[in-house]
Scaffold this active site. Structure first.
Site, PDB file in Angstrom:
ATOM      1  N   THR A   1      97.625-106.187  14.946  1.00  0.00           N
ATOM      2  CA  THR A   1      98.157-105.292  13.911  1.00  0.00           C
ATOM      3  C   THR A   1      98.679-106.148  12.751  1.00  0.00           C
ATOM      4  O   THR A   1      98.834-107.357  12.889  1.00  0.00           O
ATOM      5  CB  THR A   1      99.267-104.380  14.484  1.00  0.00           C
ATOM      6  OG1 THR A   1      98.726-103.645  15.583  1.00  0.00           O
ATOM      7  CG2 THR A   1      99.838-103.407  13.482  1.00  0.00           C
TER       8      THR A   1
ATOM      9  N   ARG B   1      96.321 -92.581  11.022  1.00  0.00           N
ATOM     10  CA  ARG B   1      95.975 -92.995  12.383  1.00  0.00           C
ATOM     11  C   ARG B   1      94.556 -92.507  12.713  1.00  0.00           C
ATOM     12  O   ARG B   1      94.153 -91.404  12.295  1.00  0.00           O
ATOM     13  CB  ARG B   1      96.971 -92.347  13.337  1.00  0.00           C
ATOM     14  CG  ARG B   1      96.831 -92.708  14.789  1.00  0.00           C
ATOM     15  CD  ARG B   1      97.243 -94.105  15.050  1.00  0.00           C
ATOM     16  NE  ARG B   1      97.545 -94.362  16.449  1.00  0.00           N
ATOM     17  CZ  ARG B   1      97.621 -95.595  16.949  1.00  0.00           C
ATOM     18  NH1 ARG B   1      97.406 -96.657  16.178  1.00  0.00           N
ATOM     19  NH2 ARG B   1      97.940 -95.772  18.208  1.00  0.00           N
TER      20      ARG B   1
ATOM     21  N   SER C   1     101.244 -94.275  18.832  1.00  0.00           N
ATOM     22  CA  SER C   1     101.362 -95.630  18.292  1.00  0.00           C
ATOM     23  C   SER C   1     102.796 -96.135  18.439  1.00  0.00           C
ATOM     24  O   SER C   1     103.715 -95.352  18.673  1.00  0.00           O
ATOM     25  CB  SER C   1     100.977 -95.601  16.814  1.00  0.00           C
ATOM     26  OG  SER C   1     101.285 -96.817  16.179  1.00  0.00           O
ATOM     27  N   SER C   2     102.967 -97.439  18.283  1.00  0.00           N
ATOM     28  CA  SER C   2     104.317 -98.018  18.195  1.00  0.00           C
ATOM     29  C   SER C   2     104.625 -98.498  16.780  1.00  0.00           C
ATOM     30  O   SER C   2     105.688 -99.076  16.546  1.00  0.00           O
ATOM     31  CB  SER C   2     104.444 -99.215  19.132  1.00  0.00           C
ATOM     32  OG  SER C   2     104.251 -98.825  20.459  1.00  0.00           O
TER      33      SER C   2
ATOM     34  N   ASN D   1      94.064-102.176  16.369  1.00  0.00           N
ATOM     35  CA  ASN D   1      94.640-102.240  17.710  1.00  0.00           C
ATOM     36  C   ASN D   1      94.573-103.678  18.211  1.00  0.00           C
ATOM     37  O   ASN D   1      95.371-104.497  17.792  1.00  0.00           O
ATOM     38  CB  ASN D   1      94.012-101.248  18.683  1.00  0.00           C
ATOM     39  CG  ASN D   1      94.827-101.160  19.966  1.00  0.00           C
ATOM     40  OD1 ASN D   1      96.028-101.426  19.940  1.00  0.00           O
ATOM     41  ND2 ASN D   1      94.218-100.810  21.079  1.00  0.00           N
TER      42      ASN D   1
ATOM     43  N   THR E   1      96.242-101.344  11.505  1.00  0.00           N
ATOM     44  CA  THR E   1      95.738-102.033  12.699  1.00  0.00           C
ATOM     45  C   THR E   1      94.310-101.666  13.065  1.00  0.00           C
ATOM     46  O   THR E   1      93.809-100.598  12.685  1.00  0.00           O
ATOM     47  CB  THR E   1      96.645-101.705  13.910  1.00  0.00           C
ATOM     48  OG1 THR E   1      96.357-102.590  14.978  1.00  0.00           O
ATOM     49  CG2 THR E   1      96.473-100.274  14.381  1.00  0.00           C
TER      50      THR E   1
HETATM   51  N1  GLY Z   1      97.703-100.149  18.298  1.00  0.00           N
HETATM   52  C1  GLY Z   1      99.075-100.484  18.364  1.00  0.00           C
HETATM   53  C2  GLY Z   1      99.953 -99.352  17.980  1.00  0.00           C
HETATM   54  O1  GLY Z   1      99.509 -98.464  17.269  1.00  0.00           O
HETATM   55  O2  GLY Z   1     101.072 -99.316  18.356  1.00  0.00           O
END
Ligand code: GLY
Length: 569
Positions: free
Chosen positions: A378, A105, A449-450, A398, A396
């Site tokens: 993503t 990340r 993040s998701s 984003n 991603t």
């Molecule tokens: N940028 C989308 C996520 O990390 O969830």
């Protein structure tokens, strides 16, 4: 007092447990299998990337070699989300059953401050965290693919990267979907970059795009290793470019960046063992919470996308997303009460006010009344190699094309991942997600993040690798795909193609893919008091997955919503 509470929870637990009917009917026919391979497979957003990854496996490489090749090939052929300028997460399960997670990340730059996106009145400055130099987090992708390949890969880096360099040099064909995205972003590309860039409305579907600058960047990385991106000529060029565009990222930020191994989130659902990504992704914890909240109910008996199934899932989702917004963030900076949040007692208690009669009011779950946007960027890829190793990777920038800032000398876009921090508690980010102190900005902190790269075992054997893009809808799309296979007997291809719905606590609505759900069920949900939104977006998620069939063959599920393709042998 404590005893009374314990008794209450126990009674609720017993009531919940009895909801599950032991005799389960398989109420969906198995007709439509996806691409089948005997030994190994890569499923990704672009055929070129899946093929390059699969060819690396054919050459004797393993899933981690193929990860580096596939990820970099996506940066070439799918610049919408594939990247060198972004970040991601990977979950693995080795052939011997050992598991792990990798966090690459992005991080906040050293000069970042908590209030960097607020004006003098304390209000969020529009677009500052989403567009241009200030939106960019320190990129993690190159560190991530090197960390994975150096630890587990088998091939020489130069051999892994050569096909990707060739792809960038020789070009890739623009698809219809891609051209639409280039065209719709043309104006903002020009505005942010101050000139036309390689991608825009001057190309047509079917044209070949060569990215020579990216080929040269990748060649330097192949020759000099990971330090080329974080300390070498590429790093210096990148920082000079970023600073000229208003970014606060320095060479020191790049020097200090390192991907991190993390323990994945692991839990059981029926006879499945789910292995998913831990914080700073919320994916694994939320998936764990939702699946444990719905486990006592007999979804199979209710039926696929039937009224009661949707109600149970939506109500569990609401509660998990409310927790997400308050408790989750970077575990290197905050204490996350993971054990409590995922404990049976807590989750039974969380569902105690669930009823099939009416929605649980959102303010009785937590507070807030915020609405926001959603977008579907993503990208995800799954790989299972011929040795039995599996990986699940979500990566991603984003937003689509991230900050829209394109380093033309280096050939890639930069992320706008800083928007995934909570700029101001209670104010939604681009996905409509709100956050609290746990996800506030601090130097070198990773934004929540998701992303939910997930691996599933059944009876101790590898069953599935799955994941998806989709911002806040990622978690619920992964959930539905697993349930589609486990509860409703769909094939992998059917599971990824099936219609999806989503609830994230706020806004207080069920999003549904337009025109894909039974009208009667929609009316019944409305009659019960649910707000249905079929217009927020055309699709929810673009899921890719691989399922191991009972005969040992692999079935790819490449989502028809995108240009996704499974390739294998
Ligand atoms: N940028 C989308 C996520 O990390 O969830």
């Amino acid at each position: 007092m404590k005893k009374t509470l314990f008794l209450l929870i126990t009674i609720q637990f017993l009531v919940f447990s009895s909801c599950k009917n032991e005799s389960k009917n398989n109420n969906v026919s198995q007709q439509n299998r996806g691409f089948i391979a005997k030994k190994a497979m890569v499923v990704s957003a672009r055929e070129e990337a899946s093929k390059i990854g699969s060819d690396i496996l054919k050459k004797g490489g393993n899933a981690f070699d193929a990860m580096m090749a596939t990820e970099m090939a996506l940066a070439v052929a799918y610049p919408y989300a594939g990247n060198l300028g972004g970040g991601g997460f990977m979950v693995y399960r080795l052939e011997d059953g050992s598991i792990g997670g990798l966090d690459y990340r992005e991080k906040a730059p050293l000069a970042a401050t908590k209030d960097m996106y607020l004006d003098e009145n304390g209000d969020v400055i529009p677009n500052k965290s989403t567009v241009g130099g200030m939106a960019i987090g320190v990129p993690g992708t190159v560190s991530g693919v090197f960390k994975a390949q150096e630890r587990f890969g088998k091939l020489d880096i130069k051999d892994v990267l050569q096909p990707v360099i060739d792809l960038a040099r020789n070009g890739f064909i623009i698809t219809e979907n891609q051209q639409q995205r280039f065209s719709s972003n043309n104006d903002i590309f020009t505005k942010v970059n101050g000139k036309d860039i390689l991608f825009g409305d001057k190309t047509n579907a079917g044209d070949n795009i060569k990215n020579i600058a990216l080929a040269e960047t990748l060649e330097r990385i192949a020759n000099n290793g990971v330090d080329e991106f974080y300390k070498g000529e590429t790093a210096k060029k990148l920082v000079a470019f970023l600073n000229a565009k208003g970014s606060i990222i320095t060479l020191e930020d790049l020097n200090r960046y390192e991907a991190k191994w993390r323990e994945p989130v692991v839990f059981n659902y029926d006879d499945l063992k789910i292995i998913s990504m831990s914080p700073p992704s919320s994916g694994g914890i939320c998936l764990n919470q939702i699946m444990k909240m719905i486990e006592p109910f007999d979804l199979k008996d209710y039926g696929h996308n039937a009224l009661k199934t949707i109600q149970v899932i939506v109500e569990a989702e609401k509660r998990a997303y409310a927790d997400r917004s308050y408790y989750l963030g970077d575990p290197d900076f905050i204490d996350i009460p993971t054990e409590t949040l995922t404990s049976d007692v807590y989750l039974q208690e969380r569902m105690h006010n669930f009823s099939f009669d009416a929605p649980t009011p959102i303010d009785s779950i937590s507070h807030g009344n915020i609405v926001g946007y959603e977008s579907d960027e993503t990208t995800h890829y799954s790989i299972i190699d011929q040795y039995g190793n599996a990986i699940s990777v979500t990566t991603t920038l984003n937003g689509g094309y991230g900050s829209k800032l394109y380093a033309d000398e280096l050939g890639f876009f930069l992320n706008n991942e800083m928007d995934d921090f909570s700029s101001k508690p209670g104010v939604p980010n681009v996905y409509g997600l709100i956050g609290a102190e746990a996800n506030s900005i601090a130097p070198e902190k990773r934004m929540l993040s998701s992303m939910t790269p997930t691996i599933v075992e059944k009876d101790g054997e590898l069953l599935m690798s799955v994941g998806t893009p989709g911002g806040s809808t990622i978690i619920t799309s992964v959930l539905q795909t697993i349930l589609n296979v486990e509860e409703f007997g769909l094939t992998m291809q059917e599971a990824v193609d099936a219609p999806r719905f989503h609830n994230q606590w706020l806004p207080d609505e069920i999003r549904m893919e337009p025109g894909r759900f039974n009208k009667e069920v929609i009316q019944q949900l409305k009659d019960k008091g649910y707000t249905i939104n079929e217009s927020r977006s055309r699709v929810i998620g673009i899921v890719d997955g691989i399922l191991i069939l009972s005969n040992g063959e692999l079935e790819g599920g490449a989502d028809h919503r995108g240009d996704d393709t499974a390739v294998g042998f």
